[in-house]
Write a protein that holds these residues in place. Structure first.
Motif, PDB file in Angstrom:
ATOM      1  N   SER A 136       0.993  -1.722  -0.516  1.00  0.00           N
ATOM      2  CA  SER A 136       0.055  -0.539   0.313  1.00  0.00           C
ATOM      3  C   SER A 136       0.984   1.199   0.151  1.00  0.00           C
ATOM      4  CB  SER A 136      -1.036   0.114   1.861  1.00  0.00           C
ATOM      5  OG  SER A 136      -0.305  -0.321   2.081  1.00  0.00           O
ATOM      6  N   ASP A 137       1.885   0.995   0.391  1.00  0.00           N
ATOM      7  CA  ASP A 137       2.888   2.601   0.875  1.00  0.00           C
ATOM      8  C   ASP A 137       3.541   2.758  -0.052  1.00  0.00           C
ATOM      9  OD1 ASP A 137       1.988   3.084   3.510  1.00  0.00           O
ATOM     10  OD2 ASP A 137       4.143   1.804   3.836  1.00  0.00           O
ATOM     11  N   MET A 138       3.943   1.700  -0.921  1.00  0.00           N
ATOM     12  CA  MET A 138       4.891   2.003  -2.447  1.00  0.00           C
ATOM     13  C   MET A 138       3.485   1.983  -4.162  1.00  0.00           C
ATOM     14  SD  MET A 138       7.363  -1.298  -2.537  1.00  0.00           S
ATOM     15  CE  MET A 138       6.566  -2.905  -3.090  1.00  0.00           C
ATOM     16  N   LEU A 139       2.431   1.939  -3.575  1.00  0.00           N
ATOM     17  CA  LEU A 139       1.431   2.423  -4.340  1.00  0.00           C
ATOM     18  C   LEU A 139       0.918   3.235  -4.543  1.00  0.00           C
ATOM     19  CD1 LEU A 139      -1.110  -0.701  -4.405  1.00  0.00           C
ATOM     20  CD2 LEU A 139      -0.034  -0.147  -6.286  1.00  0.00           C
ATOM     21  N   ARG A 140       1.114   3.837  -2.722  1.00  0.00           N
ATOM     22  CA  ARG A 140       0.333   5.389  -3.158  1.00  0.00           C
ATOM     23  C   ARG A 140       1.457   6.936  -2.811  1.00  0.00           C
ATOM     24  NH1 ARG A 140       0.418   7.303   2.675  1.00  0.00           N
ATOM     25  NH2 ARG A 140       1.377   6.283   3.590  1.00  0.00           N
ATOM     26  N   LEU A 141       2.612   6.201  -2.414  1.00  0.00           N
ATOM     27  CA  LEU A 141       3.725   7.645  -2.450  1.00  0.00           C
ATOM     28  C   LEU A 141       4.889   7.317  -4.189  1.00  0.00           C
ATOM     29  CD1 LEU A 141       5.362   5.757   1.017  1.00  0.00           C
ATOM     30  CD2 LEU A 141       3.333   8.238   0.487  1.00  0.00           C
ATOM     31  N   THR A 142       4.374   5.911  -4.496  1.00  0.00           N
ATOM     32  CA  THR A 142       4.871   6.358  -6.470  1.00  0.00           C
ATOM     33  C   THR A 142       4.068   6.917  -6.801  1.00  0.00           C
ATOM     34  OG1 THR A 142       6.398   4.244  -5.801  1.00  0.00           O
ATOM     35  CG2 THR A 142       6.025   4.915  -7.376  1.00  0.00           C
ATOM     36  N   PRO A 143       4.946   8.562  -7.444  1.00  0.00           N
ATOM     37  CA  PRO A 143       3.750   9.424  -8.071  1.00  0.00           C
ATOM     38  C   PRO A 143       3.517   8.017  -9.363  1.00  0.00           C
ATOM     39  CG  PRO A 143       6.188   9.803  -7.837  1.00  0.00           C
ATOM     40  CD  PRO A 143       6.375   8.303  -7.274  1.00  0.00           C
ATOM     41  N   LYS A 166      -5.535   5.300   1.739  1.00  0.00           N
ATOM     42  CA  LYS A 166      -4.840   7.090   1.647  1.00  0.00           C
ATOM     43  C   LYS A 166      -3.506   6.552   3.007  1.00  0.00           C
ATOM     44  CE  LYS A 166      -8.140   9.193   0.145  1.00  0.00           C
ATOM     45  NZ  LYS A 166      -7.646  10.257  -1.336  1.00  0.00           N
ATOM     46  N   GLN A 167      -3.140   5.461   3.293  1.00  0.00           N
ATOM     47  CA  GLN A 167      -2.864   5.222   4.235  1.00  0.00           C
ATOM     48  C   GLN A 167      -2.393   3.395   4.840  1.00  0.00           C
ATOM     49  OE1 GLN A 167      -4.914   5.831   8.370  1.00  0.00           O
ATOM     50  NE2 GLN A 167      -6.221   4.231   7.184  1.00  0.00           N
TER      51      GLN A 167
END
Length: 252
Positions: A136-143, A166-167
């Motif tokens: 989830s972090d890779m998906l939401r934080l990668t532009p 969202k998190q």
């Protein structure tokens, strides 16, 4: 082994700890994780653990531990531990029940899904504090622009698809899950799924889920015992009496 610099005569030395005092993540009363590391118990040395509680169909989301191997021990209920072998590029799925373990080598992509309510897993690590990188972090934080360019995707559609993330998820699906494809989310509190699976005399041996096939099957134990590792997208998901929802992108 215990840390070599520990003064075992010091007043601060610790030998016991209550894991309920250190919650790592809580989705609800049936789905939560407590943790124990050298930060809570200073005599641990090079070992740590996660105490994981899940209800049926809940998933510890895909992730890696970049600094530790993980031994998953099933204490109650049941789970499927899935991992990708980076050398063979194959997805492996191992169903474990109480008393059984599955091992995840350091740095391997993996996740765990409960196949029963009241599932209790212990995840044991060979590191004093296990690190993790979550999908989830890779998906939401990668532009979105980078993902779209890299994989030749429609940027607007990709951005819309991941907008609900969202998190860090940790245990999915999120409590406020609203599926955008119109399908109902999988049951997470032991409610019966519809339609109920029917036992088949022979396992389906065809291609991945085709339109028109039911979304869940139950298979004979004899067939399951002959399948120590199977890909959920090669054949319909299988577990005794267990309803598995259709993977996204497949008919049913």
């Amino acid at each position: 082994m215990a840390v070599s610099y520990m003064d075992f005569t010091a007043p601060s030395v610790q030998f016991t700890y209550d894991l309920d005092e250190n919650p790592l993540f809580k989705k609800d009363e049936q789905n939560y994780i407590n943790s124990l590391s050298i930060n809570q118990l200073n005599t641990l040395g090079n070992v740590s653990l996660l105490d994981i509680f899940l209800s049926k169909s809940n998933v510890v989301e895909p992730h890696i531990h970049q600094n530790a191997s993980e031994l998953v021990y099933c204490m109650a209920g049941g789970a499927i531990v899935s991992l990708i072998n980076p050398f063979t590029k194959k997805l492996l799925n191992f169903a474990i029940k109480p008393g059984e373990v599955a091992n995840v080598p350091q740095g391997w992509w993996h996740y765990e899904m409960a196949t029963e309510d009241n599932t209790h897993l212990l995840a044991i690590f060979d590191a004093p504090v296990p690190d993790a990188i979550f999908a989830s972090d890779m998906l939401r934080l990668t532009p979105a622009s980078v993902m779209a360019h890299t994989y030749c995707l429609n940027e607007a559609e990709y951005q819309e698809a991941i907008a609900p993330i969202k998190q860090t998820v940790v245990i999915g699906p999120p409590a406020d899950c609203q599926r955008r494809d119109g399908a109902e989310k999988p049951p997470v509190q032991g409610q019966p799924a519809q339609p109920q699976p029917q036992a088949l005399s022979e396992p389906f041996q065809g291609q991945p889920f085709a339109s028109g096939f039911p979304v869940g099957y139950a298979y004979p134990n004899a067939w399951l015992q002959a399948q120590p590792a199977y890909s959920p997208y090669d054949v319909p998901r299988a577990y005794p009496g267990y309803y598995y929802p259709t993977p996204p992108g497949y008919g049913g």
